[in-house]
Design an enzyme around this catalytic site. Structure first.
Site, short mmCIF file in Angstrom:
data_model
loop_
_atom_site.label_atom_id
_atom_site.label_comp_id
_atom_site.label_asym_id
_atom_site.label_seq_id
_atom_site.Cartn_x
_atom_site.Cartn_y
_atom_site.Cartn_z
N GLY A 104 -53.09 -24.31 -2.71
CA GLY A 104 -52.33 -24.85 -1.59
C GLY A 104 -52.36 -26.36 -1.61
N GLN B 197 -51.74 -34.61 2.04
CA GLN B 197 -52.60 -34.79 0.87
C GLN B 197 -51.95 -35.64 -0.21
OE1 GLN B 197 -53.57 -30.35 0.78
NE2 GLN B 197 -55.40 -31.30 -0.11
N HIS C 154 -55.94 -23.15 6.43
CA HIS C 154 -56.45 -24.37 5.82
C HIS C 154 -55.33 -25.41 5.69
CE1 HIS C 154 -59.10 -26.48 2.75
NE2 HIS C 154 -57.92 -26.99 2.47
N GLU C 155 -54.17 -24.99 5.17
CA GLU C 155 -53.06 -25.93 4.99
C GLU C 155 -52.48 -26.39 6.33
OE1 GLU C 155 -52.82 -27.27 2.13
OE2 GLU C 155 -54.09 -25.76 1.21
N LEU D 163 -58.43 -29.76 -2.46
CA LEU D 163 -58.07 -30.72 -3.50
C LEU D 163 -58.35 -32.16 -3.06
CD1 LEU D 163 -54.75 -29.13 -4.80
CD2 LEU D 163 -57.08 -28.85 -5.67
N HIS E 137 -54.49 -29.18 7.69
CA HIS E 137 -54.11 -30.47 7.11
C HIS E 137 -52.96 -31.10 7.88
CE1 HIS E 137 -56.56 -31.07 3.56
NE2 HIS E 137 -56.30 -29.84 3.13
#
Length: 181
Positions: A59, A64, A148-149, A107, A152
Site C-alpha cells: 500500500g 507518503q 493503515h492507508e 514504507l 495516512h
C-alpha cells in the site's frame, strides 16, 4: 489505452521518492480529491506504483510521496500478477466490533514493525479512477491495509496506535538507521 496500461512496464518506471518519518507532510491530513485533481493523480500513479512495488510494499498513500490529496494505492497480489486498487476519497462507513492484532510495517518507516490492534473487518466507500462510487467489505490483511492507508490520509502513522514507549523506541531506531545510510 486504459489508464493503468503502464503497469505492464512498471518495473522500468522511475519510482517516486517515498518520504521517511518524521517528515512533517506525513502528519498532515489530506484534502478530498476534486475533479480538477484527476490529471495530477493520473500523472502520479506510474511513479507511485513503481515505488510501492519496488519497495516492496502492499500500500502507498498520497502523503507518503508528498501529495496532500485523499487517495491511496493497495495491491495484495504476489509475484508478477498485479491486482491494484486505487482508492479516491475513501471512507470507512462500518467497522466490526471484533478487533484483531496484526504486525504492521510502513514504507515511510522502513524496517520498523509492531503489532497494531484494529477492527477485524470494515466496509468502505471510495471513488475509482473513472469516477464511479464503489463500496467493498474487507477483512483480515485487506482490512488492516485499508485502515493503515486511510490513517495516512488523516496524518496518522501506525506507530501512533502504540504506547509512547514503543513509538519512541521505533522512532529512535529509525533515526539511527537513517543516519547510518
Amino acid at each position: 489505452m486504459t489508464s493503468l496500461d503502464f503497469l505492464s512496464r512498471v518495473d522500468d518506471i522511475t519510482p517516486t521518492p517515498i518520504l521517511i518519518a518524521p517528515h512533517p507532510v506525513l502528519k498532515r491530513a489530506t484534502r478530498d480529491v476534486r475533479p480538477e485533481d484527476m490529471a495530477q493523480i493520473r500523472d502520479a500513479l506510474p511513479g507511485m506504483f513503481s515505488a510501492m512495488y519496488k519497495a516492496p510494499g502492499i500500500g502507498l498513500a498520497a502523503p507518503q510521496v508528498g501529495l496532500g490529496l485523499r487517495f491511496a494505492l493497495i495491491d495484495l497480489s504476489e509475484g508478477d500478477v498485479r491486482d491494484p486498487m486505487i482508492l479516491i476519497n475513501p471512507e470507512i462507513i462500518e467497522e466490526s466490533e471484533t478487533l484483531a492484532s496484526r504486525e504492521e510495517g510502513c514504507l515511510s518507516l522502513p524496517n520498523q514493525y509492531a503489532e497494531v490492534i484494529r477492527p477485524e473487518a470494515i466496509r468502505m466507500r471510495y471513488r475509482t479512477l473513472d469516477g464511479t462510487t464503489e463500496e467493498c467489505e474487507a477483512s483480515d490483511l485487506l482490512a488492516t491495509c485499508i485502515q493503515h492507508e486511510l490513517d495516512h490520509l488523516d496524518g496518522v502513522l501506525f506507530v501512533d496506535h502504540l504506547s509512547s514507549l514503543k513509538r519512541n523506541m521505533i522512532m529512535r531506531r529509525l533515526a539511527k538507521e537513517q543516519r547510518g545510510k
